[in-house]
Enzyme design. Structure first.
Site, short mmCIF file in Angstrom:
data_model
loop_
_atom_site.label_atom_id
_atom_site.label_comp_id
_atom_site.label_asym_id
_atom_site.label_seq_id
_atom_site.Cartn_x
_atom_site.Cartn_y
_atom_site.Cartn_z
N GLU A 258 -35.52 -36.93 -30.29
CA GLU A 258 -36.14 -38.11 -30.91
C GLU A 258 -35.08 -39.14 -31.30
OE1 GLU A 258 -38.51 -34.40 -32.08
OE2 GLU A 258 -36.40 -34.96 -31.88
N VAL B 148 -29.01 -32.89 -27.35
CA VAL B 148 -27.66 -32.71 -26.83
C VAL B 148 -26.92 -31.85 -27.84
CG1 VAL B 148 -25.52 -33.86 -26.14
CG2 VAL B 148 -27.73 -34.96 -25.68
#
Length: 139
Positions: A58, A46
């Site tokens: 992750e 993001v």
């Protein structure tokens, strides 16, 4: 990672990757973490106009895992549209190591099907751990 379980994890990462928010780089990354319970937790990168404020895929998957009340990683898959598999950044390697043993399998994939298999220990040799914070005489 058994082939069928590995493939399912890669496919989960591939599917969620499409939800990445990447208006600046256009570089979508998807991550899937499987826990000992069999649950799969997903994350995407993001971005933010203030680049350092973005979130890696992750880290998003780890946050989803913790929010679901779980705290151990059994396997990881990361996928991106690149010529070769993309490894987690240094910060995400440390974050993954916080929740998984060094032997945890990690599969890095490209959207065209190239796979690279590794482990958390291979991604982060010499990991900084809680043991480093223990002082003599403290239990």
């Amino acid at each position: 990672m058994a082939d069928e379980m590995e493939q399912a994890l890669v496919e989960a990462a591939r599917a969620v990757r499409e939800n990445a928010y990447v208006p600046y780089s256009q570089f979508k990354v998807g991550a899937a973490i499987r826990t000992p319970s069999g649950a799969v937790h997903l994350g995407v990168n993001v971005e933010n106009v203030a680049y350092p404020e973005g979130t890696c895929a992750e880290a998003g998957a780890i946050a989803a895992m913790v929010a679901a009340g779980e705290g151990r990683i059994e396997a990881v898959a990361v996928i991106a549209d690149s010529p070769q598999p993309v490894s987690p950044c240094g910060g995400c390697r440390q974050k993954l190591a916080e929740f998984g043993e060094g032997s945890v399998p990690v599969v890095l994939a490209t959207t065209d099907g190239t796979l690279q298999r590794t482990t958390l220990a291979e991604l982060l040799p010499g990991v900084f751990s809680q043991a480093h914070m223990e002082r003599a005489g403290r239990g």
